[in-house]
Design an enzyme around this catalytic site. Structure first.
Site, PDB file in Angstrom:
ATOM      1  N   HIS A 275       9.289 -26.520  -0.690  1.00 42.06           N
ATOM      2  CA  HIS A 275       8.725 -27.713  -1.312  1.00 42.06           C
ATOM      3  C   HIS A 275       7.571 -27.367  -2.251  1.00 42.06           C
ATOM      4  CE1 HIS A 275      11.022 -30.496   1.349  1.00 42.06           C
ATOM      5  NE2 HIS A 275      11.090 -29.369   2.051  1.00 42.06           N
TER       6      HIS A 275
ATOM      7  N   LYS B 275     -14.162  -0.828  -3.791  1.00 44.27           N
ATOM      8  CA  LYS B 275     -15.210  -0.517  -2.804  1.00 44.27           C
ATOM      9  C   LYS B 275     -16.349   0.240  -3.475  1.00 44.27           C
ATOM     10  CE  LYS B 275     -12.210   0.111   1.202  1.00 44.27           C
ATOM     11  NZ  LYS B 275     -11.700   1.119   2.121  1.00 44.27           N
TER      12      LYS B 275
ATOM     13  N   GLU C 144       0.821  -1.215   0.000  1.00 42.77           N
ATOM     14  CA  GLU C 144       0.000   0.000   0.000  1.00 42.77           C
ATOM     15  C   GLU C 144       0.850   1.259   0.000  1.00 42.77           C
ATOM     16  OE1 GLU C 144      -2.949   0.241   3.083  1.00 42.77           O
ATOM     17  OE2 GLU C 144      -4.331  -1.061   2.026  1.00 42.77           O
TER      18      GLU C 144
HETATM   19  O1  PA5 Z   1      -4.178   0.929   5.069  1.00 43.19           O
HETATM   20  C1  PA5 Z   1      -5.358   1.162   5.029  1.00 43.19           C
HETATM   21  O2  PA5 Z   1      -5.794   2.304   5.173  1.00 43.19           O
HETATM   22  C2  PA5 Z   1      -6.388   0.071   4.855  1.00 43.19           C
HETATM   23  O3  PA5 Z   1      -5.925  -1.159   4.536  1.00 43.19           O
HETATM   24  C3  PA5 Z   1      -7.144   0.013   6.154  1.00 43.19           C
HETATM   25  O4  PA5 Z   1      -6.260  -0.368   7.156  1.00 43.19           O
HETATM   26  C4  PA5 Z   1      -8.314  -0.942   6.110  1.00 43.19           C
HETATM   27  O5  PA5 Z   1      -9.107  -0.707   4.994  1.00 43.19           O
HETATM   28  C5  PA5 Z   1      -9.147  -0.779   7.360  1.00 43.19           C
HETATM   29  O6  PA5 Z   1      -9.643   0.530   7.439  1.00 43.19           O
HETATM   30  P1  PA5 Z   1     -10.424   1.050   8.692  1.00 43.19           P
HETATM   31  O7  PA5 Z   1      -9.510   1.018   9.854  1.00 43.19           O
HETATM   32  O8  PA5 Z   1     -10.839   2.435   8.345  1.00 43.19           O
HETATM   33  O9  PA5 Z   1     -11.604   0.136   8.884  1.00 43.19           O
END
Ligand code: PA5
Length: 450
Positions: free
Chosen positions: A309, A423, A288
């Site tokens: 393996h 999303k 990310e």
């Molecule tokens: O890095 C990020 O922002 C995402 O992967 C969030 O961690 C994930 O979507 C969870 O988001 P939230 O804490 O708002 O539920």
């Protein structure tokens, strides 16, 4: 005292001596961007000074809440996804707290992670496991609106209310969310749940050392004082822009050099099954942070010797775009000796009396030599042992290294615009209020795909 030693000596075939030092000027510039908050996404660099700037009052409250939960709950469900779950899961595994879940004489509640998928089967199994047991919930969501944890919370909350009634249930719900906004914050204020904060300046994947990770880790039996001490030691250890002094920056620089030579996939590897989730946590952190603008290393992970393996063949002889970073434990928590037998039917006589750690070490060495010979660069992060202090330092090592890696590659390491695309489509397909226009559009396109 450092508990981590970064070793890149096997890279000589792939990276010339001068290449690392030539990165120094760029590293210094990126370090300034990060620490002086002049780089992209600087509003989310709170992790850099979190070891000294955390909320001490809240930290103590986390310990008190964990104590209460450990006293009144047989099962503890941490609900969250992505950065709101992976760090805690990783730490519980790393600290070997998980097998405790299945021991009759366990000292800790059974710690379960939910809200990290949309599987009714998985959630049903959790409800079955809880059965009549006393339980508590920690719902963790910075935005407070993420679909997966919201659904899991609703279902588990229903069970909690049926068992205890609404007022008592509220005393068993702990909400970790934004300081001011979001649906979870609104509900939590209305129902009187105990609240913990995801700090404004810390994004999900950098949040394990906030209440997001600390409460589940403390409930599972982890010592969060020692964890924070190690995290703080990491801040001191990796605070120099000087590449000769900062091993986290050496790691960042070398992976950038390798990327520019065409090594586009990094595999984070371990030789301890309890480090599997370290790979899962790191994949989110790296993926990310770096995967944007059609750039970045693709982060992957493997568990050795298990995956030797299965994936071993590809790594040894497949396309040459891979490099490996091994996280290796110097002193395993337990070691076993291979027993003697009178006959030698299994052919293992040559290993009799040897420790499993010795065999594991020879496997590691054999792999480093074989993969290097096969054209795969290998680096190793040696960690002293699997304890809280070492883990705290390791978390800081990776967070600062990946933050710098993003700047080295010219991207904002602290946003994640790409995770919204699916999303929005999902909300449009589900007919979420506010998505009426998108629903009409996507319905036209749906037929092209399904
Ligand atoms: O890095 C990020 O922002 C995402 O992967 C969030 O961690 C994930 O979507 C969870 O988001 P939230 O804490 O708002 O539920």
């Amino acid at each position: 005292m450092t508990r981590i030693k970064f070793d890149y000596s096997p890279l000589t075939k792939f990276v010339h001596d001068n290449e690392l030092s030539e990165m120094q000027a760029l590293i210094k510039a990126c370090d300034q961007e990060l620490r002086q908050k002049t780089g992209a996404g600087s509003d989310f660099t709170g992790f850099v000074d979190l070891p000294i700037e955390y909320d001490h009052e809240e930290f103590d409250r986390i310990k008190r809440a964990a104590k209460k939960i450990r006293n009144d709950s047989e099962v503890f469900v941490a609900i969250g996804i992505g950065g709101s779950y992976l760090g805690a899961r990783m730490a519980c595994d790393f600290l070997n707290l998980n097998f405790g879940n299945w021991q009759d004489n366990r000292k800790n509640p059974i710690v379960i992670f939910a809200g990290n998928s949309i599987s009714g089967t998985y959630l049903h199994e959790i409800l079955e496991l809880i059965g009549d047991k006393d339980f508590s919930i920690n719902v963790i969501s910075k935005s407070g609106t993420t679909t997966e944890p919201s659904i899991a919370f609703r279902i588990l909350k229903e069970k909690l209310i049926k068992k205890y009634g609404r007022a008592e249930a509220a005393k068993r719900i702990y909400a970790t969310t934004d300081r001011k906004k979001g649906a979870l914050k609104t509900e939590s204020d209305a129902e009187g749940y105990e609240e913990f904060v995801v700090p404004d300046a810390i994004g999900g994947r950098y949040s394990v050392m906030s209440a997001v990770g600390l409460l589940p880790i403390a409930v599972a039996g982890g010592n969060i004082d020692q964890l924070m001490d190690g995290f703080s030691a990491g801040r001191k250890e990796y605070n120099s822009f000087d590449l000769n002094k900062n091993e986290a920056y050496q790691y960042a620089a070398l992976r950038n050099i390798l990327l520019r030579k065409g090594y586009e996939v990094e595999i984070l590897e371990n030789y301890e099954p309890s480090l599997q989730y370290l790979g899962e946590w790191w994949k989110q952190l790296a993926g990310e942070s770096e995967g944007k603008d059609q750039k970045g290393i693709y982060p992957s992970s493997a568990n050795f010797s298990t995956d030797l393996h299965s994936l071993g063949q590809y790594i040894q002889e497949g396309r040459r775009f891979l490099f490996e970073t091994v996280v290796k434990v110097d002193h395993p928590r337990y070691d076993l000796e291979i027993p003697k037998e009178n006959d030698n039917l299994d052919g293992l006589q040559y290993l009799e009396g040897k420790k499993m750690s010795y065999v594991n070490e020879q496997a590691y060495r054999g792999v480093v030599i074989a993969h290097t010979d096969g054209g795969v660069p290998v680096m190793t992060i040696n960690i002293d042992q699997q304890d809280e202090y070492t883990l705290g330092q390791l978390i800081y090592f990776f967070e600062i290294a990946i933050g710098i890696s993003g700047y080295l590659n010219g991207v904002n390491p602290f946003n994640q615009p790409g995770v919204e695309a699916y999303k929005n489509n999902m909300f449009a397909l589900l007919g979420r209020p506010g998505f009426e226009k998108e629903t009409t559009e996507i319905k036209k396109r749906e037929n092209d795909f399904f």
